[in-house]
Design an enzyme around this catalytic site. Sequence first.
Site, PDB file in Angstrom:
ATOM      1  N   HIS A 240      35.092 -18.524  21.740  1.00  0.00           N
ATOM      2  CA  HIS A 240      35.964 -17.516  22.341  1.00  0.00           C
ATOM      3  C   HIS A 240      35.857 -17.473  23.866  1.00  0.00           C
ATOM      4  O   HIS A 240      36.360 -16.557  24.496  1.00  0.00           O
ATOM      5  CB  HIS A 240      35.641 -16.119  21.766  1.00  0.00           C
ATOM      6  CG  HIS A 240      34.163 -15.822  21.715  1.00  0.00           C
ATOM      7  ND1 HIS A 240      33.543 -15.367  20.581  1.00  0.00           N
ATOM      8  CD2 HIS A 240      33.189 -15.942  22.637  1.00  0.00           C
ATOM      9  CE1 HIS A 240      32.258 -15.200  20.809  1.00  0.00           C
ATOM     10  NE2 HIS A 240      32.021 -15.543  22.056  1.00  0.00           N
TER      11      HIS A 240
ATOM     12  N   TYR B 258      24.136 -25.146  33.025  1.00  0.00           N
ATOM     13  CA  TYR B 258      24.753 -26.446  32.763  1.00  0.00           C
ATOM     14  C   TYR B 258      24.832 -27.302  34.025  1.00  0.00           C
ATOM     15  O   TYR B 258      25.215 -28.467  33.960  1.00  0.00           O
ATOM     16  CB  TYR B 258      26.179 -26.282  32.236  1.00  0.00           C
ATOM     17  CG  TYR B 258      26.294 -25.387  31.032  1.00  0.00           C
ATOM     18  CD1 TYR B 258      25.301 -25.355  30.065  1.00  0.00           C
ATOM     19  CD2 TYR B 258      27.394 -24.567  30.861  1.00  0.00           C
ATOM     20  CE1 TYR B 258      25.408 -24.527  28.968  1.00  0.00           C
ATOM     21  CE2 TYR B 258      27.514 -23.735  29.763  1.00  0.00           C
ATOM     22  CZ  TYR B 258      26.510 -23.720  28.823  1.00  0.00           C
ATOM     23  OH  TYR B 258      26.626 -22.901  27.743  1.00  0.00           O
TER      24      TYR B 258
END
Length: 488
Positions: free
Chosen positions: A171, A258
């Site tokens: 989502h 990340y």
Amino acid sequence: MSFKIAIIGAGSVGFTKKLFTDILCVPEFKDVEFALTDLSEHNLQMIKAILDKIVQSNKLPTRVTATTDRRNALEGARYIISCVRVGGLEAYADDIRIPLKYGIDQCVGDTICAGGILYGQRNIPVILDFCRDIREVAEPGAKFLNYANPMAMNTWAAIEYGKVDTVGLCHGVQHGAEQIAEVLGARSLSDLDYVCSGINHQTWFIDLRLNGRKIGKDELFAAFEAHPVYSQQEKLRIDVLKRFGVYSTESNGHLSEYLPWYRKRPEEITKWIDMSDWIHGETGGYLRHSTETRNWFETEFPQFLESASKPIDPSRRSNEHASHILEALETNRVYRGHFNVKNNGVITNLPADAVIESPGFVDRFGINMVSGITLPEACAATCISSINVQRMSVHAAISGDIELLKLAVLHDPLVGAVSTPEEVWQMVDEMVVAQARWLPQYADAVPAAQERLSKSSVKTRDWAGAARRSVRSIEELRAEKAALKQAV
């Protein structure tokens, strides 16, 4: 319509309830059978009681079953939804705790980075067991909808090695679009059109239109900088927007782990995060949040059960993809969403074998992806770094090759920015030994890893991270919820 939906990991109570009520918002689905399965009989009985209450209160013919026998739950199922966390919070705690000893500070640790890679090693053998059962006992051509992280690795394994029709669902795109609509002053989310593409948790809004007018980098950057809340909560994300020229779907805390630039020096971490909520970058924030949520549910179960007596309200149907995909496949009402599938040319400048997240349309013919999308070069470069880690991680999980696993962790952007090869080799040994009961593919490698650990001279530290908070008690959570309610 009458068919069977199996939910694996249904003991994820809040999420299972959301998926269930979303699906029952589709009028044609009232006769569907839901088969719940989980390792925890206790959690299964709690969620079954809640779903039974919803069915009874809404006077539906829907059937709900619950079993710890997974094959029984999957037998004859047309759709299988997975929201499992292999190893639970016990293993997850090691995903955060052990890397901290080597200077790696993660906010979530469930996608890549050291924690996400080990999470994938635990999940992938189980995912392949799911796929075997789906091939053998589910309805022919059954579709596997994976919600479990690490999304790309799990989906990659299910498609390439599990040989099951699989789509990964998240989502993050929807939440990012909601933020953009808000900062641009849109009257409603429907005023905003967008193309968002990349890989899961590194997806990029490469084309934005507000009421048909194209929104450029400068306008979007100025809107976020001027926002009284997001300008503080999303500092890192806004900095990436300024430098890359496009906004990332993922939260400040997720995105920070990340990349190799923002969490590599402890004294720099607090500059880029916000402690108003875990999702903005707190050390081990999602682990704390998950622990508190589990404790809260266990204590406040009677309240959750009572709330299940409310009527299902289709206007409150969530933007989770699952119910909309099922509706499109079964009724031919077309749905546009963003889906995790094998690339195969959908994104021109990412590898063909990668699992990408990109726009697609669903109808009776299946999920039809929009092909020929080209990412901005900086976005593609960042995605490719993660894809290379994901590929090695998947192959290590399949083969049980601990040396390949170490190379995957070594090539992780944040790990590589913080740790030396010697530290990485020892850290992986330590994580594999600590989590051996969930890593059957590494059983033969564990004794040698234990031997290396007993002789290692690599120094570690006792470090809680740059921005760690303690798990709050039920009393503290009650006080906070009461204060918020009073403020409203």
